[in-house]
Write an enzyme that holds these catalytic residues in place. Structure first.
Site, PDB file in Angstrom:
ATOM      1  N   ARG A 171      49.448  30.280  28.251  1.00 33.84           N
ATOM      2  CA  ARG A 171      48.949  29.560  27.041  1.00 33.84           C
ATOM      3  C   ARG A 171      50.171  28.654  26.405  1.00 33.84           C
ATOM      4  O   ARG A 171      51.557  29.088  26.422  1.00 33.84           O
ATOM      5  CB  ARG A 171      48.672  30.854  25.830  1.00 33.84           C
ATOM      6  CG  ARG A 171      47.368  31.430  26.410  1.00 33.84           C
ATOM      7  CD  ARG A 171      47.057  32.406  25.426  1.00 33.84           C
ATOM      8  NE  ARG A 171      47.916  33.474  24.927  1.00 33.84           N
ATOM      9  CZ  ARG A 171      48.940  33.564  24.246  1.00 33.84           C
ATOM     10  NH1 ARG A 171      49.163  32.713  23.305  1.00 33.84           N
ATOM     11  NH2 ARG A 171      49.572  34.874  24.249  1.00 33.84           N
ATOM     12  N   TYR A 201      44.695  26.457  32.690  1.00 27.21           N
ATOM     13  CA  TYR A 201      44.978  27.918  33.075  1.00 27.21           C
ATOM     14  C   TYR A 201      44.496  28.918  31.703  1.00 27.21           C
ATOM     15  O   TYR A 201      44.777  28.518  30.441  1.00 27.21           O
ATOM     16  CB  TYR A 201      46.594  28.072  32.716  1.00 27.21           C
ATOM     17  CG  TYR A 201      47.059  29.269  33.285  1.00 27.21           C
ATOM     18  CD1 TYR A 201      46.986  29.537  35.024  1.00 27.21           C
ATOM     19  CD2 TYR A 201      47.552  30.217  32.533  1.00 27.21           C
ATOM     20  CE1 TYR A 201      47.406  30.605  35.247  1.00 27.21           C
ATOM     21  CE2 TYR A 201      47.947  31.611  33.123  1.00 27.21           C
ATOM     22  CZ  TYR A 201      47.907  31.850  34.557  1.00 27.21           C
ATOM     23  OH  TYR A 201      48.231  33.084  35.041  1.00 27.21           O
ATOM     24  N   LYS A 210      40.498  33.807  24.015  1.00 31.28           N
ATOM     25  CA  LYS A 210      41.237  33.467  22.812  1.00 31.28           C
ATOM     26  C   LYS A 210      40.598  32.544  21.788  1.00 31.28           C
ATOM     27  O   LYS A 210      40.405  32.834  20.626  1.00 31.28           O
ATOM     28  CB  LYS A 210      42.784  33.151  22.978  1.00 31.28           C
ATOM     29  CG  LYS A 210      43.123  34.401  23.831  1.00 31.28           C
ATOM     30  CD  LYS A 210      43.424  35.615  23.475  1.00 31.28           C
ATOM     31  CE  LYS A 210      43.404  36.867  24.088  1.00 31.28           C
ATOM     32  NZ  LYS A 210      44.669  37.093  24.771  1.00 31.28           N
ATOM     33  N   HIS A 242      42.583  41.468  18.649  1.00 34.89           N
ATOM     34  CA  HIS A 242      43.166  41.440  20.088  1.00 34.89           C
ATOM     35  C   HIS A 242      43.556  43.033  20.341  1.00 34.89           C
ATOM     36  O   HIS A 242      44.760  43.505  20.271  1.00 34.89           O
ATOM     37  CB  HIS A 242      44.454  40.616  19.882  1.00 34.89           C
ATOM     38  CG  HIS A 242      45.229  40.363  21.238  1.00 34.89           C
ATOM     39  ND1 HIS A 242      46.521  39.949  21.206  1.00 34.89           N
ATOM     40  CD2 HIS A 242      44.842  40.151  22.424  1.00 34.89           C
ATOM     41  CE1 HIS A 242      46.954  39.923  22.727  1.00 34.89           C
ATOM     42  NE2 HIS A 242      45.723  39.946  23.371  1.00 34.89           N
ATOM     43  N   SER A 291      50.359  39.980  23.796  1.00 34.19           N
ATOM     44  CA  SER A 291      50.419  39.823  24.928  1.00 34.19           C
ATOM     45  C   SER A 291      51.356  40.345  25.825  1.00 34.19           C
ATOM     46  O   SER A 291      52.499  40.185  25.778  1.00 34.19           O
ATOM     47  CB  SER A 291      50.334  38.294  25.271  1.00 34.19           C
ATOM     48  OG  SER A 291      49.262  37.580  24.398  1.00 34.19           O
ATOM     49  N   CYS A 308      51.988  43.448  26.745  1.00 30.66           N
ATOM     50  CA  CYS A 308      52.915  44.603  26.307  1.00 30.66           C
ATOM     51  C   CYS A 308      51.707  45.740  26.589  1.00 30.66           C
ATOM     52  O   CYS A 308      52.233  46.965  25.938  1.00 30.66           O
ATOM     53  CB  CYS A 308      52.871  44.398  24.626  1.00 30.66           C
ATOM     54  SG  CYS A 308      54.231  43.082  24.213  1.00 30.66           S
ATOM     55  N   ASP A 315      41.093  43.720  26.167  1.00 27.51           N
ATOM     56  CA  ASP A 315      41.827  42.698  25.532  1.00 27.51           C
ATOM     57  C   ASP A 315      41.283  42.312  24.097  1.00 27.51           C
ATOM     58  O   ASP A 315      42.110  41.806  23.170  1.00 27.51           O
ATOM     59  CB  ASP A 315      41.738  41.255  26.319  1.00 27.51           C
ATOM     60  CG  ASP A 315      43.107  40.313  25.967  1.00 27.51           C
ATOM     61  OD1 ASP A 315      43.996  40.474  25.940  1.00 27.51           O
ATOM     62  OD2 ASP A 315      42.607  39.299  25.755  1.00 27.51           O
ATOM     63  N   ARG A 367      48.275  36.594  37.136  1.00 30.11           N
ATOM     64  CA  ARG A 367      47.227  37.218  36.869  1.00 30.11           C
ATOM     65  C   ARG A 367      46.078  37.408  37.819  1.00 30.11           C
ATOM     66  O   ARG A 367      45.855  36.778  38.779  1.00 30.11           O
ATOM     67  CB  ARG A 367      46.492  36.619  35.537  1.00 30.11           C
ATOM     68  CG  ARG A 367      47.597  36.650  34.406  1.00 30.11           C
ATOM     69  CD  ARG A 367      46.857  36.288  33.098  1.00 30.11           C
ATOM     70  NE  ARG A 367      47.804  36.541  32.003  1.00 30.11           N
ATOM     71  CZ  ARG A 367      47.735  37.509  30.997  1.00 30.11           C
ATOM     72  NH1 ARG A 367      47.137  38.359  30.865  1.00 30.11           N
ATOM     73  NH2 ARG A 367      48.757  37.301  30.148  1.00 30.11           N
TER      74      ARG A 367
HETATM   75  P1  GTP Z   1      47.558  40.671  28.043  1.00 34.31           P
HETATM   76  O1  GTP Z   1      46.539  40.507  29.285  1.00 34.31           O
HETATM   77  O2  GTP Z   1      48.591  39.466  28.032  1.00 34.31           O
HETATM   78  O3  GTP Z   1      47.000  40.683  26.570  1.00 34.31           O
HETATM   79  O4  GTP Z   1      48.726  41.874  28.260  1.00 34.31           O
HETATM   80  P2  GTP Z   1      48.407  43.584  28.108  1.00 34.31           P
HETATM   81  O5  GTP Z   1      48.863  43.829  26.783  1.00 34.31           O
HETATM   82  O6  GTP Z   1      47.008  43.914  28.427  1.00 34.31           O
HETATM   83  O7  GTP Z   1      49.645  44.034  29.054  1.00 34.31           O
HETATM   84  P3  GTP Z   1      49.470  44.889  30.299  1.00 34.31           P
HETATM   85  O8  GTP Z   1      48.796  46.089  30.344  1.00 34.31           O
HETATM   86  O9  GTP Z   1      48.769  43.750  31.291  1.00 34.31           O
HETATM   87  O10 GTP Z   1      51.113  45.095  30.770  1.00 34.31           O
HETATM   88  C1  GTP Z   1      52.095  44.134  30.813  1.00 34.31           C
HETATM   89  C2  GTP Z   1      53.205  44.407  31.518  1.00 34.31           C
HETATM   90  O11 GTP Z   1      53.722  45.765  30.800  1.00 34.31           O
HETATM   91  C3  GTP Z   1      52.949  45.015  32.973  1.00 34.31           C
HETATM   92  O12 GTP Z   1      53.934  44.218  33.651  1.00 34.31           O
HETATM   93  C4  GTP Z   1      52.981  46.425  32.926  1.00 34.31           C
HETATM   94  O13 GTP Z   1      53.234  47.096  33.975  1.00 34.31           O
HETATM   95  C5  GTP Z   1      53.944  46.766  31.697  1.00 34.31           C
HETATM   96  N1  GTP Z   1      53.413  48.075  30.945  1.00 34.31           N
HETATM   97  C6  GTP Z   1      52.273  48.435  30.558  1.00 34.31           C
HETATM   98  N2  GTP Z   1      52.253  49.675  30.195  1.00 34.31           N
HETATM   99  C7  GTP Z   1      53.744  50.068  30.110  1.00 34.31           C
HETATM  100  C8  GTP Z   1      54.243  51.250  29.999  1.00 34.31           C
HETATM  101  O14 GTP Z   1      53.680  52.297  29.248  1.00 34.31           O
HETATM  102  N3  GTP Z   1      55.822  51.296  30.196  1.00 34.31           N
HETATM  103  C9  GTP Z   1      56.280  50.338  30.879  1.00 34.31           C
HETATM  104  N4  GTP Z   1      57.596  50.473  31.008  1.00 34.31           N
HETATM  105  N5  GTP Z   1      55.679  49.210  31.051  1.00 34.31           N
HETATM  106  C10 GTP Z   1      54.470  48.982  30.934  1.00 34.31           C
HETATM  107  C1  SPV Z   2      47.210  37.023  26.269  1.00 34.74           C
HETATM  108  O1  SPV Z   2      47.920  36.118  26.400  1.00 34.74           O
HETATM  109  O2  SPV Z   2      47.205  37.751  25.383  1.00 34.74           O
HETATM  110  C2  SPV Z   2      46.140  37.089  27.487  1.00 34.74           C
HETATM  111  C3  SPV Z   2      46.274  35.886  28.595  1.00 34.74           C
HETATM  112  O3  SPV Z   2      45.205  37.968  27.404  1.00 34.74           O
HETATM  113  S1  SPV Z   2      45.337  34.743  28.066  1.00 34.74           S
HETATM  114  O4  SPV Z   2      43.621  34.688  28.386  1.00 34.74           O
HETATM  115  O5  SPV Z   2      45.993  33.330  28.841  1.00 34.74           O
HETATM  116  O6  SPV Z   2      45.289  34.386  26.663  1.00 34.74           O
HETATM  117 MN    MN Z   3      45.660  39.207  25.760  1.00 32.01          MN
END
Ligand code: GTP
Ligand code: SPV
Ligand code: MN
Length: 657
Positions: A118, A267, A276, A296, A318, A320, A343, A438
């Site tokens: 983004r 993308y 979003k 979110h 994002s 996290c 999400d 992704r």
């Molecule tokens: P968006 O799709 O961007 O909104 O991200 P998200 O909030 O869904 O994050 P996601 O669950 O995909 O995790 C992002 C990264 O953080 C990945 O590389 C995970 O492996 C890592 N991660 C998630 N949960 C944990 C956790 O409990 N501990 C640690 N150390 N890393 C984590």
């Molecule tokens: C984020 O960035 O929080 C996402 C990926 O979930 S995107 O769809 O690119 O916004």
């Molecule tokens: Mn997101």
């Protein structure tokens, strides 16, 4: 509630005209024809569907946009399997995707390395008054709570980009529903795009196709116009056969006229406009007007060993941890987690005053790196079929690879990196997969999808979690004292920057409610809206918590094992939701009483619990100062008094540490 901008409403400023209409009129003038669509239809070539079958408003939108963008052809999407196969074929022939024969119907797309995330700096919300969109920052300070653009500037930006932008390409008409088709909570959008990748992704991420057009009556829909900005013949060569125009990329939203106009990027959130742009930015403005919340947030169902099930929503910025928490495999015996969404949550009060949430999406667009059978086996099983991977690495046996899959990848395969290095090795010092690579996969395939995930009523929310990547100072879990304090906790959220947007380095950024990049309107007014929830129901609101899986020791290692072990924190939250006497007061909020956090089975891991919950006074003094500065400089007059008062109370409690 009286907002500061109420005076503007009373004066009844003239309604904003469609920003696209001027561009349409100019395009019509150029072709020296009236906008008489019945007679012009002949000049528009349609390869799938019939313009005559479209509802008048849809037809007008399609035809006017076609006259502006000048595509060679129009394809009205029906959402069928056959259509999806054709799209994949077209992309394969164009060299945009390649098959991954190790799995079933899985594909790899590699983008232009200039189009990988983004672009927050090029994302704008368009209103007549700047202050509707963003608070006025202190003089000399750069505003960090979103970008505003005037309708005039947007009209200019459209005029500079869109005339003829689809020349030689197919314009796809993508009718989609956010939320189950026909549900009273769902909303409809129509995206016009010249990217088959966007169409295929929207087909997974939303409910897309004929059924949506059939449901749409005479009501308005969100008008989404998207172009990758590479008309044919090309002016310069594509990189990886991925059309885009990063220099001229712009992602814009007009909440008042419900228009989304995006150019130059193919993308993720820049181009899959239901996500979003619609479900959060436009969605939050609709939610504000109608008295609900567009957030979110993931939504999960959790059943404890006694068989009691509750639903939890959680806002993390994002990359996290939302997807991971939403699909977690609990390490504590007897617990079951089921996924409603990973999400976005739309949350409304039902007739009994209970806050209920739906996931408006239909798929997961999840971060690949870090996902493995160890961290997130449910995601690994979900993506084995019908998935488009973007910017991951591939293995010589037709599979995928990314950072985190080292132990699960056979030794005898070679790895091709996302940049096309055919003999990638770790020694190169570069990641095999882009950190924001992704998977795009259907939610219905998730083995633990919640039975109620498509329930039009939504699921009742018992707890709301806020969290982020906080390497220092912030405890594993604390509970807000009450709703107002909880709103401060959301407003004060901060997190390390990630690769989900263009930010560089691991700086700690303010990210209130994990919504900083996604607010559709002034953050001060958003806070007021959250505070107003207390007056909207006579039932108890969800309890609010803050979690941090990412605290590090002095060697930079995570102290908390995370992932499936996070169920221990959810277990404590469920005890609190149940009124359990397991909390004690601390300066920041309620924290677990000694031994109320179930650590059974983790005894040998030597988790440093004291460090996980330590509240360093100097750290928190600085934190309060930083938050106070942020509110003063960024939100100014628009900060509700209640939030300032809650921050003062926190400051007082910190003094006593
Ligand atoms: P968006 O799709 O961007 O909104 O991200 P998200 O909030 O869904 O994050 P996601 O669950 O995909 O995790 C992002 C990264 O953080 C990945 O590389 C995970 O492996 C890592 N991660 C998630 N949960 C944990 C956790 O409990 N501990 C640690 N150390 N890393 C984590
Ligand atoms: C984020 O960035 O929080 C996402 C990926 O979930 S995107 O769809 O690119 O916004
Ligand atoms: Mn997101």
């Amino acid at each position: 509630m009286v907002f500061d901008n109420s005076a503007n409403n009373i004066m009844e400023a003239p309604k904003l005209q469609s920003v696209l209409s001027e561009a349409y009129a100019a395009a019509a003038g150029k072709s020296k024809k009236n906008l008489d669509f019945q007679t012009e239809t002949k000049s528009l070539q349609v390869s799938n569907g019939k313009l005559a079958n479209l509802k008048p408003k849809v037809r007008k939108f399609v035809e006017e946009s076609a006259h502006l963008c000048q595509p060679a052809n129009i394809h009205i999407c029906d959402g069928s399997d056959r259509e999806m196969r054709n799209l994949l074929n077209i992309m394969q022939q164009a060299g945009m995707i390649e098959p991954l024969p190790k799995y079933t119907n899985c594909w790899l797309a590699r983008t232009d390395p200039g189009d990988v995330a983004r672009v927050e700096s090029k994302t704008f919300v368009v209103t007549k008054d700047r202050r509707e969109t963003i608070p006025t920052p202190k003089e000399g300070v750069k505003g960090l709570l979103g970008n505003w653009m005037s309708p005039e500037d947007l009209k200019k930006a459209i005029q500079e980009r869109f005339p003829g932008c689809m020349a030689g390409r197919t314009m796809y008409v993508v009718p989609y529903s956010m939320g189950p088709v026909g549900s009273p909570l769902s909303k409809i959008g129509i995206e016009l795009t010249d990217s088959p990748y966007v169409v295929a992704s929207m087909r997974t991420m939303t409910r897309m196709g004929k059924a949506v057009l059939d449901t749409l009556g005479d009501e308005d829909f969100v008008k989404c116009l998207h172009s990758v900005g590479c008309p044919l013949p090309l002016k310069k060569n594509l990189v990886n056969n991925w059309p885009c125009d990063p220099e001229r990329t712009i992602v814009t939203h007009v909440p008042e006229t419900k228009e989304i106009i995006s150019f130059g990027s193919g993308y993720g959130g820049n181009s899959l406009l239901g996500k979003k742009c619609f479900a959060l930015r436009i969605g939050s403005t609709i939610a504000k007007k109608e008295g609900w919340l567009a957030e979110h947030m993931l939504i999960l169902g959790i059943t404890n060993p006694k068989g009691v099930k509750k639903y939890i929503a959680a806002a993390f910025p994002s990359a996290c941890g939302k997807t991971n928490l939403a699909m977690m495999t609990p390490s504590l015996p007897g617990y079951k987690v089921e996924c409603v969404g990973d999400d976005i949550a739309w949350m409304k009060f039902d007739e009994d005053g209970i806050l209920r949430a739906i996931n408006p999406e239909n798929g997961f667009f999840g971060v690949a790196p870090g996902t493995s059978m160890h961290t997130n086996p449910v995601a690994m099983k979900t993506v084995l079929s019908n998935t488009i991977f973007t910017n991951v690495a591939k293995t010589s046996d037709g599979g995928v690879f990314w950072e985190g899959l080292e132990k699960e990848t056979p030794n005898n395969v070679t790895i091709t990196s996302w940049l096309g290095d055919t003999n990638w090795s770790k020694e190169s010092g570069k990641p095999a997969a882009h950190p924001n690579s992704r998977f795009c996969t259907p939610a219905g395939q998730c083995p633990i999808i919640d039975p109620a995930w498509e329930d039009p009523k939504g699921v009742p929310i018992s707890a709301i979690l806020f969290g982020g990547r906080r390497p220092e100072g912030v405890p594993l879990i604390y509970e807000a004292f009450n709703w107002r304090h909880g709103v401060l906790v959301g407003a004060a959220m901060r997190s390390e920057a990630t690769a989900a947007a263009e930010h560089k380095g691991k700086v700690i950024m303010h990210d209130p409610f994990a919504m900083r990049p996604f607010f559709g309107y002034n953050f001060g007014h958003y806070l007021q809206h959250w505070l107003s929830m207390e007056q909207r129901t006579d039932k108890p609101l969800p309890q609010i918590f803050h979690v941090n899986w990412f605290r590090k020791d002095e060697k930079g290692r995570f102290i908390w094992p995370g992932f499936g072990e996070n169920v221990r924190v959810l277990d404590w939250i469920l005890q609190r939701v149940d009124g359990g006497d397991v909390a004690e007061e601390s300066a920041v909020g309620l924290i677990p009483k000694p031994s109320s956090l179930n650590m059974k089975g983790l005894e040998n891991e030597n988790v440093d619990m004291d460090e996980l919950f330590r509240l360093p006074k100097d750290f928190w003094e600085q934190e309060v100062k930083d938050i106070s500065k942020y509110f003063t400089e960024q939100v100014g007059e628009d900060l509700p008094n209640e939030i300032g008062e809650e921050l003062k109370k926190l400051d007082k409690r910190i003094e006593k540490l």
